[in-house]
Design a protein around this motif. Structure first.
Motif, PDB file in Angstrom:
ATOM      1  N   ALA A  85       4.498   3.303 -10.371  1.00  0.00           N
ATOM      2  CA  ALA A  85       4.559   4.516 -11.228  1.00  0.00           C
ATOM      3  C   ALA A  85       4.516   4.122 -12.673  1.00  0.00           C
ATOM      4  N   GLN A  86       5.332   3.307 -13.084  1.00  0.00           N
ATOM      5  CA  GLN A  86       5.480   2.710 -14.563  1.00  0.00           C
ATOM      6  C   GLN A  86       3.972   2.292 -14.956  1.00  0.00           C
ATOM      7  N   VAL A  87       3.539   1.506 -14.351  1.00  0.00           N
ATOM      8  CA  VAL A  87       2.236   0.972 -14.812  1.00  0.00           C
ATOM      9  C   VAL A  87       1.184   2.120 -14.953  1.00  0.00           C
ATOM     10  N   ALA A  88       1.191   2.879 -13.738  1.00  0.00           N
ATOM     11  CA  ALA A  88       0.090   3.888 -14.042  1.00  0.00           C
ATOM     12  C   ALA A  88       0.335   4.727 -15.287  1.00  0.00           C
ATOM     13  N   ARG A  89       1.399   5.273 -15.441  1.00  0.00           N
ATOM     14  CA  ARG A  89       1.856   6.183 -16.460  1.00  0.00           C
ATOM     15  C   ARG A  89       1.588   5.195 -17.945  1.00  0.00           C
ATOM     16  N   GLN A  90       1.907   3.902 -17.888  1.00  0.00           N
ATOM     17  CA  GLN A  90       1.466   3.078 -19.141  1.00  0.00           C
ATOM     18  C   GLN A  90      -0.022   3.045 -19.409  1.00  0.00           C
ATOM     19  N   VAL A  91      -0.737   2.699 -18.382  1.00  0.00           N
ATOM     20  CA  VAL A  91      -2.294   2.662 -18.536  1.00  0.00           C
ATOM     21  C   VAL A  91      -2.773   4.025 -18.935  1.00  0.00           C
ATOM     22  N   TRP A  92      -2.442   5.075 -18.486  1.00  0.00           N
ATOM     23  CA  TRP A  92      -2.649   6.404 -18.527  1.00  0.00           C
ATOM     24  C   TRP A  92      -2.506   6.959 -19.979  1.00  0.00           C
ATOM     25  N   ALA A  93      -1.301   6.538 -20.658  1.00  0.00           N
ATOM     26  CA  ALA A  93      -0.940   6.817 -21.918  1.00  0.00           C
ATOM     27  C   ALA A  93      -1.767   6.122 -23.062  1.00  0.00           C
ATOM     28  N   GLU A  94      -2.182   4.820 -22.617  1.00  0.00           N
ATOM     29  CA  GLU A  94      -2.798   4.062 -23.465  1.00  0.00           C
ATOM     30  C   GLU A  94      -4.300   4.581 -23.514  1.00  0.00           C
ATOM     31  N   ARG A  95      -4.731   5.079 -22.278  1.00  0.00           N
ATOM     32  CA  ARG A  95      -5.988   5.864 -22.310  1.00  0.00           C
ATOM     33  C   ARG A  95      -5.981   6.882 -23.088  1.00  0.00           C
ATOM     34  N   ARG A  96      -5.001   7.746 -22.982  1.00  0.00           N
ATOM     35  CA  ARG A  96      -4.870   9.212 -23.798  1.00  0.00           C
ATOM     36  C   ARG A  96      -4.911   8.512 -25.403  1.00  0.00           C
ATOM     37  N   THR A  97      -4.328   7.955 -25.505  1.00  0.00           N
ATOM     38  CA  THR A  97      -3.957   7.232 -27.103  1.00  0.00           C
ATOM     39  C   THR A  97      -5.314   6.867 -27.507  1.00  0.00           C
TER      40      THR A  97
ATOM     41  N   ALA B 288      -0.188  14.150 -15.568  1.00  0.00           N
ATOM     42  CA  ALA B 288      -0.404  13.212 -14.318  1.00  0.00           C
ATOM     43  C   ALA B 288      -1.567  12.266 -14.501  1.00  0.00           C
ATOM     44  N   PRO B 289      -1.423  10.836 -14.253  1.00  0.00           N
ATOM     45  CA  PRO B 289      -2.405   9.980 -14.081  1.00  0.00           C
ATOM     46  C   PRO B 289      -3.360  10.317 -13.281  1.00  0.00           C
ATOM     47  N   ARG B 290      -4.623  10.246 -13.287  1.00  0.00           N
ATOM     48  CA  ARG B 290      -5.840  10.511 -12.238  1.00  0.00           C
ATOM     49  C   ARG B 290      -6.152   8.994 -11.828  1.00  0.00           C
ATOM     50  N   VAL B 291      -6.132   8.880 -10.275  1.00  0.00           N
ATOM     51  CA  VAL B 291      -6.018   7.280  -9.995  1.00  0.00           C
ATOM     52  C   VAL B 291      -7.272   7.144  -8.624  1.00  0.00           C
ATOM     53  N   GLU B 292      -8.061   6.029  -8.944  1.00  0.00           N
ATOM     54  CA  GLU B 292      -8.920   5.599  -7.840  1.00  0.00           C
ATOM     55  C   GLU B 292      -8.585   4.561  -7.360  1.00  0.00           C
ATOM     56  N   VAL B 293      -8.244   4.380  -5.944  1.00  0.00           N
ATOM     57  CA  VAL B 293      -8.009   3.123  -5.478  1.00  0.00           C
ATOM     58  C   VAL B 293      -8.996   2.565  -4.597  1.00  0.00           C
ATOM     59  N   VAL B 294      -9.359   1.398  -4.483  1.00  0.00           N
ATOM     60  CA  VAL B 294     -10.453   0.551  -3.795  1.00  0.00           C
ATOM     61  C   VAL B 294      -9.734  -0.652  -3.186  1.00  0.00           C
ATOM     62  N   PHE B 295     -10.007  -0.824  -2.029  1.00  0.00           N
ATOM     63  CA  PHE B 295      -9.504  -1.840  -1.207  1.00  0.00           C
ATOM     64  C   PHE B 295     -10.569  -3.097  -1.122  1.00  0.00           C
ATOM     65  N   HIS B 296     -10.172  -4.075  -1.328  1.00  0.00           N
ATOM     66  CA  HIS B 296     -11.017  -5.277  -1.261  1.00  0.00           C
ATOM     67  C   HIS B 296     -10.661  -6.421  -0.234  1.00  0.00           C
TER      68      HIS B 296
ATOM     69  N   LYS C 168       0.622  -1.069   0.111  1.00  0.00           N
ATOM     70  CA  LYS C 168       0.110   0.143   0.019  1.00  0.00           C
ATOM     71  C   LYS C 168       0.925   1.227  -0.006  1.00  0.00           C
ATOM     72  N   ARG C 169       1.753   1.128   0.899  1.00  0.00           N
ATOM     73  CA  ARG C 169       2.727   2.418   0.975  1.00  0.00           C
ATOM     74  C   ARG C 169       3.568   2.700  -0.446  1.00  0.00           C
ATOM     75  N   ASN C 170       4.212   1.624  -0.892  1.00  0.00           N
ATOM     76  CA  ASN C 170       4.896   1.669  -2.102  1.00  0.00           C
ATOM     77  C   ASN C 170       3.825   2.259  -3.421  1.00  0.00           C
ATOM     78  N   LEU C 171       2.754   1.733  -3.267  1.00  0.00           N
ATOM     79  CA  LEU C 171       1.700   2.410  -4.394  1.00  0.00           C
ATOM     80  C   LEU C 171       1.693   3.684  -4.139  1.00  0.00           C
ATOM     81  N   GLU C 172       1.376   4.218  -3.066  1.00  0.00           N
ATOM     82  CA  GLU C 172       0.974   5.523  -2.747  1.00  0.00           C
ATOM     83  C   GLU C 172       2.550   6.307  -3.117  1.00  0.00           C
ATOM     84  N   ARG C 173       3.505   5.823  -2.869  1.00  0.00           N
ATOM     85  CA  ARG C 173       4.868   6.360  -2.916  1.00  0.00           C
ATOM     86  C   ARG C 173       4.952   6.476  -4.635  1.00  0.00           C
ATOM     87  N   GLY C 174       4.895   5.443  -5.150  1.00  0.00           N
ATOM     88  CA  GLY C 174       4.643   5.092  -6.678  1.00  0.00           C
ATOM     89  C   GLY C 174       3.938   6.385  -7.592  1.00  0.00           C
ATOM     90  N   LEU C 175       2.695   6.346  -6.974  1.00  0.00           N
ATOM     91  CA  LEU C 175       1.713   7.422  -7.520  1.00  0.00           C
ATOM     92  C   LEU C 175       2.094   8.734  -7.344  1.00  0.00           C
TER      93      LEU C 175
END
Length: 227
Positions: free
Chosen positions: A208-220, A38-46, A22-29
């Motif tokens: 950080a890498q996966v967030a940027r990748q998915v955001w770029a795919e969204r933009r494209t 900057a990617p916009r992100v919504e985090v949901v816990f299950h 969780k902390r590494n995710l927050e630091r990556g974002l």
């Protein structure tokens, strides 16, 4: 405006790697926040229970529990705890396994769903994990959970009613069923945009890498002319 990336996180309050993840995710974002786009992100816990047969009031230390649960020698368990404590410290967390009070976590998962309904799930997840791993607080009994909920800004009376009546137990079970459908056998497990699965407490740079990748795919995809 491009919709936010949804990151669904399966975790357990009593999972040391889940708090680190969780902390590494927050630091990556946080690393992506300074991007021009900057990617916009919504985090949901299950919900995911590592040891659903654990009693609410376990008599013994974390070493006692793991030695019995995993059948490992106590010395080996202590080495494992020392290792995860060091990794947690690298993520800015201070684990206190000497204070930790092992317990059943189903009520904590019900509380996370109650917090989601009040719009404060992120705050509640942080409060529960800090209470469990850093403060030696009990996270399995209703009275203790109501107190922690109030500290996280939730309505205490509503939380107590929700836990007393098991209002959100079906949501916990639904999360667990979804985990089985996904084939999740360990946590933390992150599902990015319903497409990418990331297992384990990855370093911040990986998130950080996966967030940027998915955001770029969204933009494209958004820029492509519709047929």
């Amino acid at each position: 405006m491009t919709d936010a990336i949804k990151i669904d996180v399966w975790s357990d309050i009593a999972c040391p790697w889940c708090y680190i993840g969780k902390r590494n995710l927050e630091r990556g974002l946080a690393q992506t926040a300074a991007d021009d786009d900057a990617p916009r992100v919504e985090v949901v816990f299950h919900s995911y229970e590592l040891s659903p047969d654990t009693p609410v009031d376990f008599e013994g230390s974390e070493t006692d529990f793991l030695a019995g649960h995993k059948g490992m020698p106590a010395e080996q368990v202590q080495q494992m705890l020392d290792r995860v404590t060091g990794i947690a410290a690298q993520a800015g967390l201070t684990y206190r396994f000497d204070l930790l009070r092992h317990t059943n976590t189903v009520k904590a998962h019900e509380l996370l769903h109650a917090a989601k309904a009040q719009g404060r799930q992120a705050e509640m997840a942080e409060r529960l994990m800090a209470a469990y791993f850093e403060e030696g607080r009990h996270v399995g009994r209703i009275d203790d959970l109501v107190e922690l909920a109030a500290e996280a800004g939730l309505d205490a009376d509503d939380v107590r009613d929700a836990l007393d009546t098991q209002r959100y137990l079906s949501d916990v079970r639904q999360d667990q069923e979804q985990a089985r459908a996904y084939g999740i056998t360990g946590v933390p497990f992150f599902v990015i945009d319903g497409t990418y699965g990331v297992s384990g407490a990855q370093p911040p740079e990986a998130f950080a890498q996966v967030a940027r990748q998915v955001w770029a795919e969204r933009r494209t995809a958004a820029a492509e002319p519709s047929a």
